[in-house]
Design a protein around this motif. Structure first.
Motif, PDB file in Angstrom:
ATOM      1  N   GLY A  54       0.792  -1.222   0.000  1.00 26.92           N
ATOM      2  CA  GLY A  54       0.000   0.000   0.000  1.00 26.92           C
ATOM      3  C   GLY A  54       0.825   1.273   0.000  1.00 26.92           C
ATOM      4  O   GLY A  54       0.298   2.358  -0.196  1.00 26.92           O
ATOM      5  N   ASP A  55       2.150   1.137   0.225  1.00 26.69           N
ATOM      6  CA  ASP A  55       3.026   2.299   0.178  1.00 26.69           C
ATOM      7  C   ASP A  55       3.107   2.862  -1.236  1.00 26.69           C
ATOM      8  O   ASP A  55       3.026   2.119  -2.203  1.00 26.69           O
ATOM      9  N   THR A  56       3.316   4.156  -1.320  1.00 26.24           N
ATOM     10  CA  THR A  56       3.623   4.752  -2.617  1.00 26.24           C
ATOM     11  C   THR A  56       5.138   4.840  -2.721  1.00 26.24           C
ATOM     12  O   THR A  56       5.802   5.401  -1.854  1.00 26.24           O
ATOM     13  N   VAL A  57       5.669   4.247  -3.770  1.00 29.23           N
ATOM     14  CA  VAL A  57       7.119   4.231  -3.943  1.00 29.23           C
ATOM     15  C   VAL A  57       7.481   4.870  -5.282  1.00 29.23           C
ATOM     16  O   VAL A  57       6.668   4.955  -6.193  1.00 29.23           O
ATOM     17  N   ALA A  58       8.731   5.316  -5.362  1.00 29.64           N
ATOM     18  CA  ALA A  58       9.266   5.851  -6.610  1.00 29.64           C
ATOM     19  C   ALA A  58      10.439   4.986  -7.024  1.00 29.64           C
ATOM     20  O   ALA A  58      11.206   4.522  -6.184  1.00 29.64           O
ATOM     21  N   VAL A  59      10.541   4.757  -8.318  1.00 28.04           N
ATOM     22  CA  VAL A  59      11.638   3.950  -8.840  1.00 28.04           C
ATOM     23  C   VAL A  59      12.830   4.866  -9.083  1.00 28.04           C
ATOM     24  O   VAL A  59      12.689   5.939  -9.676  1.00 28.04           O
ATOM     25  N   ILE A  60      13.993   4.470  -8.579  1.00 29.94           N
ATOM     26  CA  ILE A  60      15.151   5.361  -8.675  1.00 29.94           C
ATOM     27  C   ILE A  60      16.185   4.886  -9.688  1.00 29.94           C
ATOM     28  O   ILE A  60      17.133   5.593  -9.977  1.00 29.94           O
ATOM     29  N   LEU A  76      10.625   5.090  -0.811  1.00 27.90           N
ATOM     30  CA  LEU A  76       9.321   5.649  -0.479  1.00 27.90           C
ATOM     31  C   LEU A  76       9.202   7.021  -1.118  1.00 27.90           C
ATOM     32  O   LEU A  76      10.176   7.760  -1.225  1.00 27.90           O
ATOM     33  N   TYR A  77       7.997   7.368  -1.527  1.00 30.09           N
ATOM     34  CA  TYR A  77       7.770   8.644  -2.183  1.00 30.09           C
ATOM     35  C   TYR A  77       7.082   9.599  -1.215  1.00 30.09           C
ATOM     36  O   TYR A  77       6.065   9.253  -0.615  1.00 30.09           O
ATOM     37  N   THR A 132       4.963  12.825  -0.682  1.00 29.50           N
ATOM     38  CA  THR A 132       4.093  13.709  -1.463  1.00 29.50           C
ATOM     39  C   THR A 132       4.370  15.185  -1.153  1.00 29.50           C
ATOM     40  O   THR A 132       4.110  16.046  -1.967  1.00 29.50           O
ATOM     41  N   LYS A 133       4.907  15.464   0.025  1.00 29.77           N
ATOM     42  CA  LYS A 133       5.216  16.851   0.370  1.00 29.77           C
ATOM     43  C   LYS A 133       6.471  17.333  -0.352  1.00 29.77           C
ATOM     44  O   LYS A 133       6.539  18.453  -0.820  1.00 29.77           O
ATOM     45  N   CYS A 134       7.479  16.466  -0.404  1.00 26.47           N
ATOM     46  CA  CYS A 134       8.725  16.826  -1.099  1.00 26.47           C
ATOM     47  C   CYS A 134       8.593  16.605  -2.607  1.00 26.47           C
ATOM     48  O   CYS A 134       9.405  17.097  -3.378  1.00 26.47           O
ATOM     49  N   SER A 135       7.577  15.844  -3.008  1.00 26.10           N
ATOM     50  CA  SER A 135       7.384  15.456  -4.416  1.00 26.10           C
ATOM     51  C   SER A 135       8.606  14.748  -4.984  1.00 26.10           C
ATOM     52  O   SER A 135       8.997  14.986  -6.121  1.00 26.10           O
ATOM     53  N   LYS A 136       9.219  13.933  -4.155  1.00 23.62           N
ATOM     54  CA  LYS A 136      10.335  13.136  -4.655  1.00 23.62           C
ATOM     55  C   LYS A 136      10.567  11.911  -3.771  1.00 23.62           C
ATOM     56  O   LYS A 136      10.070  11.853  -2.647  1.00 23.62           O
ATOM     57  N   PRO A 137      11.338  10.949  -4.300  1.00 24.20           N
ATOM     58  CA  PRO A 137      11.666   9.788  -3.485  1.00 24.20           C
ATOM     59  C   PRO A 137      12.583  10.189  -2.340  1.00 24.20           C
ATOM     60  O   PRO A 137      13.504  10.978  -2.537  1.00 24.20           O
ATOM     61  N   VAL A 138      12.299   9.653  -1.174  1.00 31.15           N
ATOM     62  CA  VAL A 138      13.071  10.036   0.014  1.00 31.15           C
ATOM     63  C   VAL A 138      13.426   8.801   0.838  1.00 31.15           C
ATOM     64  O   VAL A 138      12.817   7.754   0.695  1.00 31.15           O
ATOM     65  N   ARG A 139      14.403   8.970   1.689  1.00 30.90           N
ATOM     66  CA  ARG A 139      14.706   7.924   2.655  1.00 30.90           C
ATOM     67  C   ARG A 139      13.831   8.164   3.881  1.00 30.90           C
ATOM     68  O   ARG A 139      13.455   9.289   4.180  1.00 30.90           O
ATOM     69  N   SER A 140      13.528   7.086   4.566  1.00 28.19           N
ATOM     70  CA  SER A 140      12.641   7.214   5.714  1.00 28.19           C
ATOM     71  C   SER A 140      13.409   7.003   7.011  1.00 28.19           C
ATOM     72  O   SER A 140      14.444   6.340   7.051  1.00 28.19           O
ATOM     73  N   ARG A 141      12.904   7.609   8.041  1.00 25.72           N
ATOM     74  CA  ARG A 141      13.465   7.445   9.376  1.00 25.72           C
ATOM     75  C   ARG A 141      12.349   6.889  10.246  1.00 25.72           C
ATOM     76  O   ARG A 141      11.217   7.375  10.219  1.00 25.72           O
ATOM     77  N   LEU A 142      12.703   5.866  11.014  1.00 21.16           N
ATOM     78  CA  LEU A 142      11.697   5.233  11.851  1.00 21.16           C
ATOM     79  C   LEU A 142      11.566   5.996  13.167  1.00 21.16           C
ATOM     80  O   LEU A 142      12.556   6.248  13.846  1.00 21.16           O
ATOM     81  N   ALA A 143      10.353   6.379  13.487  1.00 18.77           N
ATOM     82  CA  ALA A 143      10.110   7.089  14.742  1.00 18.77           C
ATOM     83  C   ALA A 143       9.137   6.280  15.575  1.00 18.77           C
ATOM     84  O   ALA A 143       8.269   5.591  15.042  1.00 18.77           O
ATOM     85  N   THR A 144       9.295   6.322  16.873  1.00 22.89           N
ATOM     86  CA  THR A 144       8.357   5.644  17.758  1.00 22.89           C
ATOM     87  C   THR A 144       7.394   6.672  18.331  1.00 22.89           C
ATOM     88  O   THR A 144       7.810   7.699  18.884  1.00 22.89           O
TER      89      THR A 144
END
Ligand SMILES: [Zn+2]
Length: 109
Positions: free
Chosen positions: A11-17, A74-75, A77-89
């Protein structure tokens, strides 16, 4: 083959790099953990020959082939580009993936 650690979920939106579908985005339909791949809706289509069965005619159908997870991000939508994610609790203990650039949630809600 060892499975690579992936933060991707169905269900994630991803971008192909990289690869032939570079810069395209789509929704993750399926995770193939053993192959380190993801099936992304409408991307990396291949023609497959289907055998006729159950009264359904056989023929050539187009189907998504998996893309290696190292080729997608992961894509945001705010940056309008593929980004790396950081896990937060979160306060309630849930884990949430945030964009490393703008800090917004990348969870599919
Ligand atoms: Zn962002």
């Amino acid at each position: 083959m060892l499975a690579m650690k992936s933060h991707l979920k169905k269900g994630d939106t991803v971008a192909v790099i990289s690869g032939k579908e570079k810069c395209k985005t789509g929704k993750v339909l399926q995770l193939l953990t053993k192959k380190n791949g993801v099936i992304v809706e409408g991307l990396n289509m291949v023609k497959r020959h289907m055998k006729a069965k159950n009264n359904e005619p056989g023929g050539i159908v187009e189907k998504e082939a998996y893309i290696h997870i190292s080729n997608v991000l992961l894509y945001c939508t705010k940056c309008s580009k593929p980004v790396r994610s950081r896990l937060a609790t979160l306060e309630n203990g849930d884990k949430q993936r945030n964009c490393v650039k703008c800090g917004s949630s990348l969870e599919n809600k």
